[in-house]
Design a protein around this motif. Structure first.
Motif, PDB file in Angstrom:
ATOM      1  N   ALA A 132      29.774  73.076  83.647  1.00 10.69           N
ATOM      2  CA  ALA A 132      30.452  73.987  83.367  1.00 10.69           C
ATOM      3  C   ALA A 132      30.135  74.860  82.198  1.00 10.69           C
ATOM      4  O   ALA A 132      29.492  73.760  81.377  1.00 10.69           O
ATOM      5  CB  ALA A 132      31.923  73.939  83.080  1.00 10.69           C
ATOM      6  N   THR A 133      30.020  75.923  81.849  1.00 13.21           N
ATOM      7  CA  THR A 133      29.363  76.832  80.984  1.00 13.21           C
ATOM      8  C   THR A 133      30.486  76.766  79.987  1.00 13.21           C
ATOM      9  O   THR A 133      30.891  77.523  80.161  1.00 13.21           O
ATOM     10  CB  THR A 133      28.083  77.856  81.445  1.00 13.21           C
ATOM     11  N   LEU A 134      30.656  77.009  78.650  1.00  9.62           N
ATOM     12  CA  LEU A 134      31.342  76.963  77.395  1.00  9.62           C
ATOM     13  C   LEU A 134      30.755  78.297  76.807  1.00  9.62           C
ATOM     14  O   LEU A 134      29.374  77.985  76.127  1.00  9.62           O
ATOM     15  CB  LEU A 134      32.115  76.272  76.517  1.00  9.62           C
ATOM     16  N   THR A 138      30.219  70.457  65.719  1.00  5.67           N
ATOM     17  CA  THR A 138      31.776  69.857  65.308  1.00  5.67           C
ATOM     18  C   THR A 138      32.026  70.202  67.118  1.00  5.67           C
ATOM     19  O   THR A 138      32.775  69.382  67.644  1.00  5.67           O
ATOM     20  CB  THR A 138      32.227  70.732  63.973  1.00  5.67           C
ATOM     21  N   GLN A 139      32.324  71.535  67.240  1.00  7.41           N
ATOM     22  CA  GLN A 139      32.707  71.444  68.432  1.00  7.41           C
ATOM     23  C   GLN A 139      32.131  70.753  69.400  1.00  7.41           C
ATOM     24  O   GLN A 139      33.161  70.731  70.783  1.00  7.41           O
ATOM     25  CB  GLN A 139      32.591  73.135  68.489  1.00  7.41           C
ATOM     26  N   PHE A 140      30.868  70.323  69.512  1.00  8.14           N
ATOM     27  CA  PHE A 140      30.430  69.930  70.794  1.00  8.14           C
ATOM     28  C   PHE A 140      30.843  68.991  70.751  1.00  8.14           C
ATOM     29  O   PHE A 140      31.016  68.011  71.610  1.00  8.14           O
ATOM     30  CB  PHE A 140      29.422  69.827  70.372  1.00  8.14           C
ATOM     31  N   GLU A 141      31.309  68.016  69.762  1.00  5.05           N
ATOM     32  CA  GLU A 141      31.326  66.085  69.401  1.00  5.05           C
ATOM     33  C   GLU A 141      33.209  66.507  70.100  1.00  5.05           C
ATOM     34  O   GLU A 141      33.808  65.558  70.457  1.00  5.05           O
ATOM     35  CB  GLU A 141      31.355  65.900  68.137  1.00  5.05           C
ATOM     36  N   LEU A 142      33.686  67.538  69.368  1.00  8.03           N
ATOM     37  CA  LEU A 142      34.849  67.793  70.015  1.00  8.03           C
ATOM     38  C   LEU A 142      35.410  67.507  71.407  1.00  8.03           C
ATOM     39  O   LEU A 142      35.531  66.916  72.147  1.00  8.03           O
ATOM     40  CB  LEU A 142      35.452  68.806  69.642  1.00  8.03           C
ATOM     41  N   LEU A 143      34.299  68.084  72.076  1.00  8.51           N
ATOM     42  CA  LEU A 143      34.216  68.159  74.243  1.00  8.51           C
ATOM     43  C   LEU A 143      33.603  66.329  74.704  1.00  8.51           C
ATOM     44  O   LEU A 143      34.277  66.399  75.773  1.00  8.51           O
ATOM     45  CB  LEU A 143      33.145  69.286  74.138  1.00  8.51           C
ATOM     46  N   LYS A 144      33.576  65.765  73.384  1.00  3.87           N
ATOM     47  CA  LYS A 144      33.506  64.219  73.930  1.00  3.87           C
ATOM     48  C   LYS A 144      34.665  63.422  73.077  1.00  3.87           C
ATOM     49  O   LYS A 144      33.875  62.577  73.173  1.00  3.87           O
ATOM     50  CB  LYS A 144      32.271  64.146  73.292  1.00  3.87           C
ATOM     51  N   SER A 145      35.346  64.266  72.600  1.00  2.00           N
ATOM     52  CA  SER A 145      36.156  62.769  72.581  1.00  2.00           C
ATOM     53  C   SER A 145      37.532  62.269  72.722  1.00  2.00           C
ATOM     54  O   SER A 145      37.109  62.543  74.166  1.00  2.00           O
ATOM     55  CB  SER A 145      36.934  64.167  71.228  1.00  2.00           C
ATOM     56  N   SER A 197      40.343  62.130  72.972  1.00  2.00           N
ATOM     57  CA  SER A 197      41.639  62.397  73.326  1.00  2.00           C
ATOM     58  C   SER A 197      41.498  63.144  74.703  1.00  2.00           C
ATOM     59  O   SER A 197      41.942  63.738  74.936  1.00  2.00           O
ATOM     60  CB  SER A 197      42.032  63.288  72.323  1.00  2.00           C
ATOM     61  N   LEU A 198      40.740  64.432  74.673  1.00  2.00           N
ATOM     62  CA  LEU A 198      39.813  65.042  75.816  1.00  2.00           C
ATOM     63  C   LEU A 198      39.553  64.371  76.995  1.00  2.00           C
ATOM     64  O   LEU A 198      40.209  64.308  78.235  1.00  2.00           O
ATOM     65  CB  LEU A 198      38.828  66.399  75.274  1.00  2.00           C
ATOM     66  N   ALA A 199      38.750  63.169  76.571  1.00  2.00           N
ATOM     67  CA  ALA A 199      38.833  62.008  77.989  1.00  2.00           C
ATOM     68  C   ALA A 199      40.222  61.774  78.428  1.00  2.00           C
ATOM     69  O   ALA A 199      40.374  62.162  79.654  1.00  2.00           O
ATOM     70  CB  ALA A 199      37.587  61.159  77.556  1.00  2.00           C
ATOM     71  N   GLY A 215      40.590  71.694  79.641  1.00  2.00           N
ATOM     72  CA  GLY A 215      41.564  71.243  78.002  1.00  2.00           C
ATOM     73  C   GLY A 215      40.648  71.959  77.186  1.00  2.00           C
ATOM     74  O   GLY A 215      41.436  70.820  75.788  1.00  2.00           O
ATOM     75  N   PHE A 216      39.810  71.918  76.489  1.00  2.00           N
ATOM     76  CA  PHE A 216      39.422  71.874  75.126  1.00  2.00           C
ATOM     77  C   PHE A 216      39.913  73.029  74.868  1.00  2.00           C
ATOM     78  O   PHE A 216      40.395  73.759  73.720  1.00  2.00           O
ATOM     79  CB  PHE A 216      37.378  71.692  74.852  1.00  2.00           C
TER      80      PHE A 216
END
Length: 746
Positions: free
Chosen positions: A66-68, A96-103, A105-107, A211-212
């Motif tokens: 998916a593209t954001l 920072t946003q890229f790392e949040l996508l791999k966090s 909590s999101l998983a 979810g992000f």
């Protein structure tokens, strides 16, 4: 065959023997690889087949993407980031946003929404155990099993994993399936999920992206709420501080009775300026009056006449008039004195007039002097009065300045607190007014679709790489085996390493004929072996054309290389043309009596040297030659062989026989061969093909040459001709292929 043999002993050494050993011989490396080509090909094919089977059993993995679009700055009406010091700009923000996508909590959010804890691909309870459980095998080696007692984790293993453990395991697995891929230098990013279930992979990628966005919105709203709460508490504190500052300012005004400190300070400053100017004038007047006063005081001692000469006194109009009157009266007295006498009434009137003029002048002088003194005192008093006024005004101004400074300080505190209070009040109202404004910094550009083509495993590439690596490993192993196999494998190796001619080669004897190998030449069952012995015989005879080799010693590096076999068969071959005696001088490991079935107790060389038997008793005739066995094994073989009696025996046998063949002990086992070499006319060094180590043979030959032993040449024994041909070795000039083929047919 004879022609080839004739040229063998005198063959010149190859150029490779003269080159540096450190140089890499590419042809030699290629030969080593070519000799093992079938093994390399077999290994490559086996690995390729196994890889194909493994690859076919692998589960295909699909990737959904998916593209954001991540904007670098939020479109917030109220910049909450400024409150927290977070500015959404720059590459650090995107990272920072890229790392949040791999966090995590999101998983966890996606795992809960999609129920992945019960999905077969993630649920450990639904997964089949591997054929080889390496982890389980390692756990069996746990040293805690040797300690009595139960551990919590052991009880946990018996009861199975808990729901929390399963959830944590699924989250970890899912996080490993997530990959974030920015698209160049743009603000677009691909959110990718790899799974065996393509539909679930697409759902997971879409839920990750959505979810992000939702988590960012929730975080923004939570941040706004936190900011509002913080600003409310801060606003209350600022309101209290503002009131306290205003109260302090008003109390100070009332305490000091201050109405308009600016006007008071202005009047006081004007008064101080005017007083200062008057004081300057008074100081000048005092200085002038003091100057006149000092002149008058200095002239007082001279009388009033002298005082009259002072410029200040002399300048008085009355003084000048009185001086003129005195001068006139004085001139009248002088004029009348010439006509009248002293008692003449005219003279007395004139003198009375002169006295009156002098008295008037004196009185006027005294008045002027008194006025000067009075003016001086008045000037001094005036100056002191003005100085006091200036000092009083200055003190008043300083006091007003101190009050003004303190007042300004109170006023500044009030202004600062009021500004902060107004700012926070305005921000709080703005935040409250826009708290329900939902703004996010990301949006979905392309949703993930169900993938149709797996991304891994790349089966053709894996098979190709495995095949290539297998071939590479095969080549490496071939070269490694070639390097580790530091033995003599060809006649070129013998000539290059030892710089000795090869008298001949003996083929590897078949297993069924090995019991008779000591007299295999006489039985002629192996044609190739017999022809090879004739080649060695011819080489030995031709090497001694000028001076026949009466005494020939046959030795090797270590036991088991076939020196006794070579000595026996060579003696039998020479016995067909000459009278020959074969002596077994290896008294530590004798083989002659055993190989030719001598009767037990037959005396031999040891008995002959020791003098316990006669020569006729020790000689046994078989196959047309005489043989002398080792006899009784003595405790001191070297002493016997180095005794004069052995040397005398050799001289005696020289007169009786054309050839004396001596089977000597190996050079690396004992020193017997070195001593026997001093009595020989020729020495044959036997080397076992593909078995004798090159350094071992080099050491043995070197010891013989240092002892001046007549090393004639080398016999390469037990050569596997078929194996050598497959390896690419050629024995032209040393081996009769016709004889070999005949032997093979028979």
């Amino acid at each position: 065959m004879e022609t080839n043999a004739l040229s063998t002993p005198n063959r010149p050494l190859p150029l490779a023997a003269q080159q540096d050993d450190d140089e890499i011989d590419l042809l030699k490396l290629w030969s080593a690889i070519w000799r093992r080509k079938w093994a390399i090909i077999s290994l490559t094919l086996v690995v390729a087949m196994v890889t194909v089977l493994i690859v076919l059993s692998l589960t295909p993995i699909y990737r959904a993407s998916a593209t954001l679009l991540i904007e670098q700055k939020k479109a917030n009406v109220v910049s909450i980031e400024q409150v927290y010091g977070l500015e959404g700009s720059g590459s650090e923000y995107l990272q920072t946003q890229f790392e949040l996508l791999k966090s995590r909590s999101l998983a966890e959010r996606v795992v809960n929404e999609l129920g992945l804890t019960t999905h077969p691909e993630f649920d450990p309870r639904q997964q089949e155990a591997p054929l080889i459980d390496i982890k389980g095998w390692i756990s069996q080696l746990n040293p805690k099993q040797l300690i009595p007692g139960e551990f919590p984790e052991d009880l946990e293993a018996e009861t199975g994993p808990s729901e929390e453990q399963i959830f944590a395991s699924v989250v970890r697995q899912f996080m490993r399936r997530i990959s974030i891929e920015p698209q160049g230098k743009s603000q677009l990013v691909n959110v990718q999920v790899d799974m065996a279930d393509p539909r679930m992979a697409a759902n997971a990628a879409n839920r990750l992206a959505q979810g992000f966005i939702e988590s960012q919105l929730e975080a923004s709203m939570a941040m706004s709420a936190d900011a509002s709460a913080w600003m409310n508490s801060r606003l209350s504190e600022l309101r209290t501080k503002l009131k306290e500052a205003e109260t302090q300012l008003q109390n100070f005004r009332e305490q000091e009775n201050l109405v308009d400190i600016d006007g008071v300070s202005t009047i006081t400053a004007a008064e101080l300026s005017a007083t200062s100017n008057r004081m300057v004038d008074a100081r000048s007047a005092r200085a002038e009056a003091e100057s006149l006063y000092r002149q008058v005081q200095s002239m007082k001692s001279g009388g009033w006449r002298r005082l009259a000469t002072v410029s200040a006194v002399l300048g008085d109009p009355l003084i000048q008039q009185f001086k003129a009157n005195e001068a006139q009266a004085k001139s009248k007295v002088e004029e009348l004195s010439k006509r009248y006498g002293a008692r003449h009434p005219a003279m007395e009137a004139a003198r009375t007039e002169l006295a009156a003029a002098e008295a008037s002048l004196r009185g006027q002088v005294e008045q002027v002097v008194a006025a000067i003194e009075r003016n001086y005192r008045l000037a001094v008093a005036n100056e002191q009065s003005l100085r006091s006024s200036v000092n009083e005004n200055r003190a008043q101004i300083q006091d007003i300045s101190r009050k003004e400074y303190q007042l300004r300080e109170y006023q500044r505190e009030v202004d600062t607190n009021r500004a902060l209070y107004d700012t926070f009040l305005t921000r709080l109202k703005e935040t409250a007014a826009t708290s329900d404004l939902e703004t996010v910094n990301a949006r979905v550009v392309d949703t993930a679709t169900v993938p149709t083509t797996p991304i891994k495993p790349k089966k053709p590439l894996i098979v190709l790489l495995a095949t290539f690596l297998a071939a590479l490993v095969g080549v490496g192993l071939s070269l490694l085996l070639e390097m580790l196999n530091n033995t003599f494998k060809s006649t070129d190796d013998v000539e290059n390493k030892l710089n000795l001619p090869v008298l001949g080669i003996l083929p590897l004897v078949k297993k069924k004929d090995r019991k008779q190998v000591a007299h295999l030449f006489e039985s002629d069952k192996d044609k190739s072996f017999s022809e090879s012995i004739r080649t060695v015989r011819t080489s030995l005879v031709l090497s001694g054309m000028d001076k026949p080799h009466k005494v020939t010693v046959v030795t090797s590096s270590v036991p088991g290389e076939g020196k006794s076999t070579v000595a026996a068969n060579l003696a039998i071959a020479l016995g067909q043309m000459e009278s020959v005696v074969l002596i077994d001088a290896d008294m530590r490991r004798p083989t002659l009596a055993k190989n030719f079935d001598f009767a037990v107790g037959t005396p031999g060389l040891a008995n002959l040297i020791a003098g316990t038997a006669e020569l006729s008793e020790c000689i046994q005739n078989q196959y047309g030659i005489d043989m002398i066995s080792a006899g009784a094994v003595p405790p001191n073989p070297l002493e016997l062989l180095s005794s004069p009696r052995f040397e005398a025996l050799i001289e005696q046998l020289k007169d009786k026989y054309d050839r004396i063949i001596i089977d000597s002990p190996p050079t690396q086992a004992v020193s017997d061969a070195l001593m026997l070499g001093t009595l020989a006319n020729a020495l044959i060094y036997v080397i076992k093909s593909d078995d004798t180590a090159i350094p071992l043979a080099e050491k043995g030959v070197g010891q013989l040459l240092q002892s001046n032993a007549p090393v004639t040449g080398v016999v390469l024994n037990q050569v596997d001709i078929n194996k050598a041909k497959k390896r690419g070795y050629s024995y032209g000039g040393y081996y009769d292929y016709y004889g070999y083929s005949e032997g093979a047919k028979s």
